[in-house]
Design a protein around this motif. Structure first.
Motif, PDB file in Angstrom:
ATOM      1  N   THR A 197       2.393   8.033  -0.843  1.00  0.00           N
ATOM      2  CA  THR A 197       1.122   8.219  -1.535  1.00  0.00           C
ATOM      3  C   THR A 197       1.362   8.783  -2.929  1.00  0.00           C
ATOM      4  OG1 THR A 197       0.006   8.571   0.563  1.00  0.00           O
ATOM      5  CG2 THR A 197      -1.144   9.318  -1.410  1.00  0.00           C
ATOM      6  N   ALA A 198       2.307   9.713  -3.043  1.00  0.00           N
ATOM      7  CA  ALA A 198       2.617  10.295  -4.350  1.00  0.00           C
ATOM      8  C   ALA A 198       3.125   9.219  -5.299  1.00  0.00           C
ATOM      9  CB  ALA A 198       3.654  11.399  -4.203  1.00  0.00           C
ATOM     10  N   GLN A 199       3.962   8.287  -4.805  1.00  0.00           N
ATOM     11  CA  GLN A 199       4.453   7.198  -5.652  1.00  0.00           C
ATOM     12  C   GLN A 199       3.297   6.291  -6.069  1.00  0.00           C
ATOM     13  OE1 GLN A 199       7.475   5.386  -3.256  1.00  0.00           O
ATOM     14  NE2 GLN A 199       8.911   7.081  -3.525  1.00  0.00           N
ATOM     15  N   THR A 200       2.399   6.028  -5.142  1.00  0.00           N
ATOM     16  CA  THR A 200       1.231   5.210  -5.461  1.00  0.00           C
ATOM     17  C   THR A 200       0.366   5.915  -6.499  1.00  0.00           C
ATOM     18  OG1 THR A 200       1.230   4.278  -3.238  1.00  0.00           O
ATOM     19  CG2 THR A 200      -0.808   4.079  -4.495  1.00  0.00           C
ATOM     20  N   GLU A 201       0.190   7.233  -6.329  1.00  0.00           N
ATOM     21  CA  GLU A 201      -0.621   7.999  -7.272  1.00  0.00           C
ATOM     22  C   GLU A 201      -0.010   7.981  -8.664  1.00  0.00           C
ATOM     23  OE1 GLU A 201      -0.997  11.838  -5.496  1.00  0.00           O
ATOM     24  OE2 GLU A 201      -2.495  11.163  -4.072  1.00  0.00           O
ATOM     25  N   ASP A 202       1.336   7.991  -8.740  1.00  0.00           N
ATOM     26  CA  ASP A 202       1.992   7.940 -10.044  1.00  0.00           C
ATOM     27  C   ASP A 202       1.624   6.662 -10.782  1.00  0.00           C
ATOM     28  OD1 ASP A 202       3.162  10.384  -9.634  1.00  0.00           O
ATOM     29  OD2 ASP A 202       5.108   9.563  -9.013  1.00  0.00           O
ATOM     30  N   ALA A 203       1.423   5.585 -10.033  1.00  0.00           N
ATOM     31  CA  ALA A 203       1.112   4.304 -10.650  1.00  0.00           C
ATOM     32  C   ALA A 203      -0.359   4.223 -11.089  1.00  0.00           C
ATOM     33  CB  ALA A 203       1.421   3.168  -9.681  1.00  0.00           C
TER      34      ALA A 203
ATOM     35  N   LEU B 183     -10.175   8.747  -4.804  1.00  0.00           N
ATOM     36  CA  LEU B 183     -10.594   9.924  -4.034  1.00  0.00           C
ATOM     37  C   LEU B 183     -12.096   9.896  -3.760  1.00  0.00           C
ATOM     38  CD1 LEU B 183      -8.463  12.747  -5.686  1.00  0.00           C
ATOM     39  CD2 LEU B 183      -8.185  11.779  -3.407  1.00  0.00           C
ATOM     40  N   SER B 184     -12.869   9.343  -4.680  1.00  0.00           N
ATOM     41  CA  SER B 184     -14.320   9.306  -4.484  1.00  0.00           C
ATOM     42  C   SER B 184     -14.721   8.361  -3.358  1.00  0.00           C
ATOM     43  CB  SER B 184     -15.033   8.923  -5.779  1.00  0.00           C
ATOM     44  OG  SER B 184     -14.831   7.553  -6.067  1.00  0.00           O
ATOM     45  N   THR B 185     -13.810   7.472  -2.928  1.00  0.00           N
ATOM     46  CA  THR B 185     -14.125   6.574  -1.818  1.00  0.00           C
ATOM     47  C   THR B 185     -13.994   7.272  -0.469  1.00  0.00           C
ATOM     48  OG1 THR B 185     -11.856   5.738  -1.554  1.00  0.00           O
ATOM     49  CG2 THR B 185     -13.293   4.564  -3.117  1.00  0.00           C
TER      50      THR B 185
ATOM     51  N   GLN C  92     -12.410  14.304   4.215  1.00  0.00           N
ATOM     52  CA  GLN C  92     -11.084  13.744   3.971  1.00  0.00           C
ATOM     53  C   GLN C  92     -10.616  14.085   2.561  1.00  0.00           C
ATOM     54  OE1 GLN C  92     -11.137   9.546   4.835  1.00  0.00           O
ATOM     55  NE2 GLN C  92     -11.420   9.871   7.035  1.00  0.00           N
ATOM     56  N   ARG C  93     -11.521  14.010   1.611  1.00  0.00           N
ATOM     57  CA  ARG C  93     -11.150  14.327   0.227  1.00  0.00           C
ATOM     58  C   ARG C  93     -10.700  15.782   0.126  1.00  0.00           C
ATOM     59  NH1 ARG C  93     -13.709  12.659  -5.443  1.00  0.00           N
ATOM     60  NH2 ARG C  93     -12.529  14.121  -6.709  1.00  0.00           N
ATOM     61  N   HIS C  94     -11.432  16.676   0.765  1.00  0.00           N
ATOM     62  CA  HIS C  94     -11.077  18.100   0.717  1.00  0.00           C
ATOM     63  C   HIS C  94      -9.675  18.322   1.296  1.00  0.00           C
ATOM     64  CE1 HIS C  94     -11.649  22.413   0.652  1.00  0.00           C
ATOM     65  NE2 HIS C  94     -11.205  22.450   1.890  1.00  0.00           N
ATOM     66  N   VAL C  95      -9.384  17.695   2.415  1.00  0.00           N
ATOM     67  CA  VAL C  95      -8.076  17.867   3.053  1.00  0.00           C
ATOM     68  C   VAL C  95      -6.975  17.295   2.168  1.00  0.00           C
ATOM     69  CG1 VAL C  95      -6.656  17.174   5.030  1.00  0.00           C
ATOM     70  CG2 VAL C  95      -8.965  18.051   5.409  1.00  0.00           C
ATOM     71  N   ILE C  96      -7.179  16.115   1.604  1.00  0.00           N
ATOM     72  CA  ILE C  96      -6.169  15.515   0.718  1.00  0.00           C
ATOM     73  C   ILE C  96      -5.952  16.394  -0.508  1.00  0.00           C
ATOM     74  CG2 ILE C  96      -5.767  13.589  -0.890  1.00  0.00           C
ATOM     75  CD1 ILE C  96      -4.990  12.942   1.961  1.00  0.00           C
ATOM     76  N   GLU C  97      -7.042  16.858  -1.107  1.00  0.00           N
ATOM     77  CA  GLU C  97      -6.892  17.708  -2.294  1.00  0.00           C
ATOM     78  C   GLU C  97      -6.151  18.992  -1.948  1.00  0.00           C
ATOM     79  OE1 GLU C  97     -10.951  17.993  -3.617  1.00  0.00           O
ATOM     80  OE2 GLU C  97     -10.722  16.286  -4.975  1.00  0.00           O
ATOM     81  N   ALA C  98      -6.462  19.575  -0.802  1.00  0.00           N
ATOM     82  CA  ALA C  98      -5.818  20.830  -0.412  1.00  0.00           C
ATOM     83  C   ALA C  98      -4.339  20.628  -0.096  1.00  0.00           C
ATOM     84  CB  ALA C  98      -6.542  21.448   0.792  1.00  0.00           C
TER      85      ALA C  98
ATOM     86  N   ALA D 176      -2.244  17.508  -0.101  1.00  0.00           N
ATOM     87  CA  ALA D 176      -1.390  16.611  -0.890  1.00  0.00           C
ATOM     88  C   ALA D 176      -1.385  16.930  -2.380  1.00  0.00           C
ATOM     89  CB  ALA D 176      -1.823  15.161  -0.675  1.00  0.00           C
ATOM     90  N   ILE D 177      -2.493  17.456  -2.895  1.00  0.00           N
ATOM     91  CA  ILE D 177      -2.566  17.697  -4.337  1.00  0.00           C
ATOM     92  C   ILE D 177      -2.288  19.155  -4.674  1.00  0.00           C
ATOM     93  CG2 ILE D 177      -4.065  17.615  -6.377  1.00  0.00           C
ATOM     94  CD1 ILE D 177      -5.413  15.156  -5.075  1.00  0.00           C
ATOM     95  N   ASP D 178      -2.979  20.073  -3.972  1.00  0.00           N
ATOM     96  CA  ASP D 178      -2.803  21.501  -4.271  1.00  0.00           C
ATOM     97  C   ASP D 178      -1.595  22.123  -3.576  1.00  0.00           C
ATOM     98  OD1 ASP D 178      -6.395  22.009  -4.140  1.00  0.00           O
ATOM     99  OD2 ASP D 178      -5.127  21.298  -5.785  1.00  0.00           O
ATOM    100  N   GLY D 179      -1.033  21.439  -2.577  1.00  0.00           N
ATOM    101  CA  GLY D 179       0.158  21.937  -1.897  1.00  0.00           C
ATOM    102  C   GLY D 179      -0.103  22.986  -0.828  1.00  0.00           C
ATOM    103  N   THR D 180      -1.344  23.124  -0.392  1.00  0.00           N
ATOM    104  CA  THR D 180      -1.672  24.050   0.690  1.00  0.00           C
ATOM    105  C   THR D 180      -1.095  23.489   1.985  1.00  0.00           C
ATOM    106  OG1 THR D 180      -3.737  24.557  -0.437  1.00  0.00           O
ATOM    107  CG2 THR D 180      -3.561  25.269   1.847  1.00  0.00           C
TER     108      THR D 180
END
Length: 195
Positions: free
Chosen positions: A117-123, A133-135, A140-146, A148-152
């Motif tokens: 996912t990180a490689q896909t996000e880089d693209a 993320l808005s989809t 789910q968005r909260h969990v991904i942000e926490a 995968a993005i924020d590193g919690t």
């Protein structure tokens, strides 16, 4: 006004004054009291029993995300029940669309999914990432942000949301699958536009 209405409304008002302990109690009490009701509705709707914790998590995340929209002059319970109805309906629709099978993955497999996912996000550009993320449903968005993005950590996120680590992992799995499908569709549309 019922005792539950009074107690929960008071806890929401206390949260607005910055009382974290009251809010923590509120989320725990709502989770404990709604669980049997959600379990019954899940059974009635023919959903898998595993969806109970996912739906509860979605309700708590929805409550958290929408808490500023609650009008203190109005009863709390109908507002909460509207969130619950929406999340149950969303779960039924999602199940009908996806017909997914639950998969238990090892920590290493989760790491691979996050790396992919990180490689896909880089693209993707930042705007495309926001669109992706808005989809996602709010939970789910909260969990991904926490995670995968924020590193919690999964454990910290589960503790914060008062759900099991398994529920967080399942939510991540569903969200990552949606993001991968979005990226694939965006990539296919993008490559067709160049030809």
């Amino acid at each position: 006004m019922t005792l539950k209405e009074e107690a929960w409304s008071a806890a929401m008002r206390a949260e607005r004054r910055g009382d974290a302990a009251s809010y923590e109690w509120l989320l725990g009490d709502i989770s404990a009291r709604l669980r049997p009701s959600v379990r019954g509705r899940v059974r009635q709707l023919g959903l898998p029993p595993d969806d109970v914790e996912d739906i509860l998590q979605e309700v708590l995340i929805g409550l958290h995300a929408m808490r500023r929209r609650w009008d203190e002059s109005r009863p709390f319970l109908p507002w909460l029940h509207a969130i619950l109805r929406y999340k149950l309906t969303d779960s039924v629709r999602r199940r009908a669309r996806e017909k997914r099978v639950r998969a238990d993955l090892s920590a290493e497999e989760w790491g691979d999914i996050v790396d992919e996912t990180a490689q896909t996000e880089d693209a993707l550009t930042k705007a495309a990432l926001e669109r992706a993320l808005s989809t996602l449903p709010a939970g789910q968005r909260h969990v991904i942000e926490a995670v995968a993005i924020d590193g919690t950590s999964v454990r910290e996120t589960a503790t914060e949301l008062r759900v099991s680590e398994g529920a967080i992992r399942m939510t991540m799995h569903r969200a990552l699958a949606r993001l991968a499908a979005f990226a694939e569709n965006a990539g296919n549309g993008h490559s067709r536009g160049r030809k």
